[in-house]
Design a protein around this motif. Structure first.
Motif, PDB file in Angstrom:
ATOM      1  N   ASP A   1      42.010  36.241  38.461  1.00 45.06           N
ATOM      2  CA  ASP A   1      41.164  37.007  39.394  1.00 45.06           C
ATOM      3  C   ASP A   1      40.278  38.014  38.664  1.00 45.06           C
ATOM      4  O   ASP A   1      40.215  39.189  39.010  1.00 45.06           O
ATOM      5  CB  ASP A   1      42.021  37.716  40.446  1.00 45.06           C
ATOM      6  CG  ASP A   1      42.466  36.761  41.542  1.00 45.06           C
ATOM      7  OD1 ASP A   1      41.822  35.705  41.710  1.00 45.06           O
ATOM      8  OD2 ASP A   1      43.457  37.055  42.226  1.00 45.06           O
ATOM      9  N   LEU A   2      39.581  37.522  37.636  1.00 45.14           N
ATOM     10  CA  LEU A   2      38.662  38.368  36.866  1.00 45.14           C
ATOM     11  C   LEU A   2      37.293  37.718  36.754  1.00 45.14           C
ATOM     12  O   LEU A   2      37.177  36.488  36.709  1.00 45.14           O
ATOM     13  CB  LEU A   2      39.193  38.574  35.446  1.00 45.14           C
ATOM     14  CG  LEU A   2      40.455  39.398  35.252  1.00 45.14           C
ATOM     15  CD1 LEU A   2      40.880  39.346  33.787  1.00 45.14           C
ATOM     16  CD2 LEU A   2      40.241  40.850  35.682  1.00 45.14           C
TER      17      LEU A   2
ATOM     18  N   ILE B   1      44.399  44.339  31.442  1.00 42.63           N
ATOM     19  CA  ILE B   1      44.285  42.913  31.799  1.00 42.63           C
ATOM     20  C   ILE B   1      44.606  41.955  30.652  1.00 42.63           C
ATOM     21  O   ILE B   1      44.619  40.750  30.861  1.00 42.63           O
ATOM     22  CB  ILE B   1      42.861  42.598  32.312  1.00 42.63           C
ATOM     23  CG1 ILE B   1      41.816  43.102  31.327  1.00 42.63           C
ATOM     24  CG2 ILE B   1      42.642  43.162  33.690  1.00 42.63           C
ATOM     25  CD1 ILE B   1      40.410  42.704  31.697  1.00 42.63           C
TER      26      ILE B   1
ATOM     27  N   ILE C   1      37.065  47.353  34.379  1.00 45.19           N
ATOM     28  CA  ILE C   1      38.522  47.372  34.197  1.00 45.19           C
ATOM     29  C   ILE C   1      38.849  47.501  32.699  1.00 45.19           C
ATOM     30  O   ILE C   1      38.367  46.698  31.894  1.00 45.19           O
ATOM     31  CB  ILE C   1      39.159  46.051  34.687  1.00 45.19           C
ATOM     32  CG1 ILE C   1      38.698  45.700  36.098  1.00 45.19           C
ATOM     33  CG2 ILE C   1      40.674  46.092  34.597  1.00 45.19           C
ATOM     34  CD1 ILE C   1      39.272  46.526  37.181  1.00 45.19           C
TER      35      ILE C   1
ATOM     36  N   LYS D   1      31.525  40.856  44.952  1.00 42.12           N
ATOM     37  CA  LYS D   1      31.854  41.248  43.574  1.00 42.12           C
ATOM     38  C   LYS D   1      30.770  40.879  42.564  1.00 42.12           C
ATOM     39  O   LYS D   1      30.608  41.563  41.543  1.00 42.12           O
ATOM     40  CB  LYS D   1      33.191  40.631  43.147  1.00 42.12           C
ATOM     41  CG  LYS D   1      34.377  41.168  43.924  1.00 42.12           C
ATOM     42  CD  LYS D   1      34.607  42.636  43.621  1.00 42.12           C
ATOM     43  CE  LYS D   1      35.811  43.178  44.350  1.00 42.12           C
ATOM     44  NZ  LYS D   1      36.097  44.582  44.023  1.00 42.12           N
TER      45      LYS D   1
ATOM     46  N   ARG E   1      37.712  42.957  38.787  1.00 43.98           N
ATOM     47  CA  ARG E   1      38.654  42.057  39.445  1.00 43.98           C
ATOM     48  C   ARG E   1      37.936  41.388  40.617  1.00 43.98           C
ATOM     49  O   ARG E   1      37.173  42.042  41.326  1.00 43.98           O
ATOM     50  CB  ARG E   1      39.851  42.844  39.985  1.00 43.98           C
ATOM     51  CG  ARG E   1      40.724  43.411  38.894  1.00 43.98           C
ATOM     52  CD  ARG E   1      42.034  43.949  39.483  1.00 43.98           C
ATOM     53  NE  ARG E   1      42.677  44.841  38.537  1.00 43.98           N
ATOM     54  CZ  ARG E   1      43.425  44.428  37.503  1.00 43.98           C
ATOM     55  NH1 ARG E   1      43.605  43.142  37.306  1.00 43.98           N
ATOM     56  NH2 ARG E   1      43.970  45.301  36.680  1.00 43.98           N
ATOM     57  N   SER E   2      38.178  40.099  40.791  1.00 42.03           N
ATOM     58  CA  SER E   2      37.612  39.404  41.954  1.00 42.03           C
ATOM     59  C   SER E   2      38.429  38.157  42.239  1.00 42.03           C
ATOM     60  O   SER E   2      38.618  37.317  41.369  1.00 42.03           O
ATOM     61  CB  SER E   2      36.159  38.999  41.687  1.00 42.03           C
ATOM     62  OG  SER E   2      35.681  38.203  42.758  1.00 42.03           O
ATOM     63  N   SER E   3      38.908  38.050  43.469  1.00 42.56           N
ATOM     64  CA  SER E   3      39.518  36.786  43.889  1.00 42.56           C
ATOM     65  C   SER E   3      38.375  35.873  44.330  1.00 42.56           C
ATOM     66  O   SER E   3      37.219  36.307  44.428  1.00 42.56           O
ATOM     67  CB  SER E   3      40.487  37.022  45.050  1.00 42.56           C
ATOM     68  OG  SER E   3      39.742  37.414  46.194  1.00 42.56           O
TER      69      SER E   3
END
Ligand code: SF4
Length: 382
Positions: free
Chosen positions: A220-221, A264, A259, A16, A7-9
């Motif tokens: 946000d992936l 997801i 993840i 990340k 996950r990464s914004s």
């Protein structure tokens, strides 16, 4: 091989990206790096249309920390619609990539102008950027749907490596194979060392750009892998598409780390069979290359966002219950229900049809969206 998923914004990409590459135990093999992000439109990355420049920035920082000199890092893209130098500069500015140029003192290169090597492939020979051999090649697509290919991911992003003449040939029947086979065959001769797929913002519906029938999806992936087909399979799985129905992506077994997929998986809306905005029907098919597809999206964006034009468009729709717009090389007859006098052709590919049926048309290749708007609205301005 395995595909890493985290996950990464947008705000978190700096930390990340190293975490993601650590997850798949990636190590650059060469001292020179070629980064090919998808920058298909002059639009902010929060739209989901282009790779966020912040992601490429984080990757550059990662590479510098691995003792790769900024002088040995090339960031380059080739997009049909912004092929000419003045348009390419606008693309770099409006997509935010100009910030990378300023920060690192580099120039984002237009792949149309880079040195080429000739590769033998299924359909004879094809010219590809020399960088794919001399440099570590990092392919960065965005997770998006696509009106012709259903999805555009890592395999489809490689169309940006092609010269404009070959981009167009990919869409012309009889030039190479069909669009889908050509993308698959390209994946056999252009083989990236690393793929990072951005799904921070994505596109669903009638992608790959924003238009009245597509929309941004925030996931946000981030995903990373070293095999094009495997990572595209994982993406289709996340997007809720059966890969057997995507013509250019073979189904393969895959493994993932990070993840779990079950957390997801989502459902992307797929592309519509055709675009229809109010009473305006857009007829395009595999024979339409990205430049005309981009012109269509930009035309509708301008119609919807410029009040004076939007008012005329509303009047058009009030007065006529059907307007047909034809693009690409596949039409030898008018589409069913199209009415002469309310039908228009666009681009050099439609020349024969336009002349034979006496249909007004914009002959340029690609047609400019301003000329397209002018021709369509001429019906209500007479
Ligand atoms: S007219 Fe349109 S579809 Fe045909 S080659 Fe030109 S840009 Fe591509």
């Amino acid at each position: 091989m395995t595909v890493g998923i985290i996950r990464s914004s947008l705000k978190e990409v700096d930390s990340k990206v190293p975490e993601l590459l650590e997850l798949i135990k990636y190590k650059p093999k060469k001292k020179k790096v070629f980064i090919k992000p998808n920058i298909v439109d002059a639009i902010n990355a929060k739209s989901g249309v282009v790779v966020p420049p912040q992601l490429v920035d984080a990757l550059i920082e990662y590479l510098i920390n691995k003792n790769i000199s900024i002088n040995d890092i090339v960031v380059a893209e080739g997009t049909g619609f912004f092929n000419e130098e003045k348009h390419f500069k606008r693309l770099i500015k409006e997509s935010g990539y100009i910030k990378l140029e300023k920060k690192y003192g580099i120039e984002i290169e237009n792949l149309e102008n880079t040195e080429r090597i000739t590769k033998t492939w299924e359909y004879g020979e094809i010219e590809l950027p020399k960088y794919i051999e001399t440099h570590e090649y990092i392919n960065i697509p965005v997770m998006k749907t696509h009106s012709q290919a259903t999805v555009t991911l890592a395999m489809k992003n490689q169309k940006g490596l092609l010269l404009l003449k070959d981009k167009q040939k990919f869409h012309r029947t009889n030039a190479y194979g069909n669009l889908h086979d050509s993308i698959l065959e390209l994946a056999k001769v252009a083989i990236p060392d690393l793929i990072i797929t951005s799904a921070i913002f994505a596109i669903e519906g009638h992608g790959p750009t924003l238009n009245p029938q597509s929309k941004t999806k925030k996931l946000d992936l981030l995903l990373a892998g070293t095999d094009l087909i495997e990572i595209d399979n994982v993406c289709c799985n996340i997007m809720g598409f059966d890969v057997n129905e995507i013509k250019h992506i073979p189904k393969v077994e895959f493994s993932t780390v990070g993840i779990p997929l079950d957390e997801i998986k989502t459902k992307f809306k797929g592309p519509d069979p055709y675009m229809k905005v109010q009473n305006v029907y857009v007829h395009s098919s595999d024979g339409v290359c990205t430049q005309c597809s981009m012109a269509i999206s930009r035309m509708f964006r301008k119609i919807l966002f410029v009040e004076e034009i939007r008012e005329k468009f509303e009047k058009l729709n009030k007065n006529y219950n059907r307007i047909d717009l034809i693009f690409g090389s596949d039409f030898t007859e008018l589409p069913e229900h199209a009415i002469p006098g309310q039908t228009f052709c666009f681009g050099v590919c439609t020349t024969n049809l336009a002349k034979e049926k006496d249909i007004p048309y914009v002959k340029e290749c690609p047609p400019h969206y301003n000329d397209m708007i002018k021709l369509i609205l001429s019906v209500v301005e007479e």
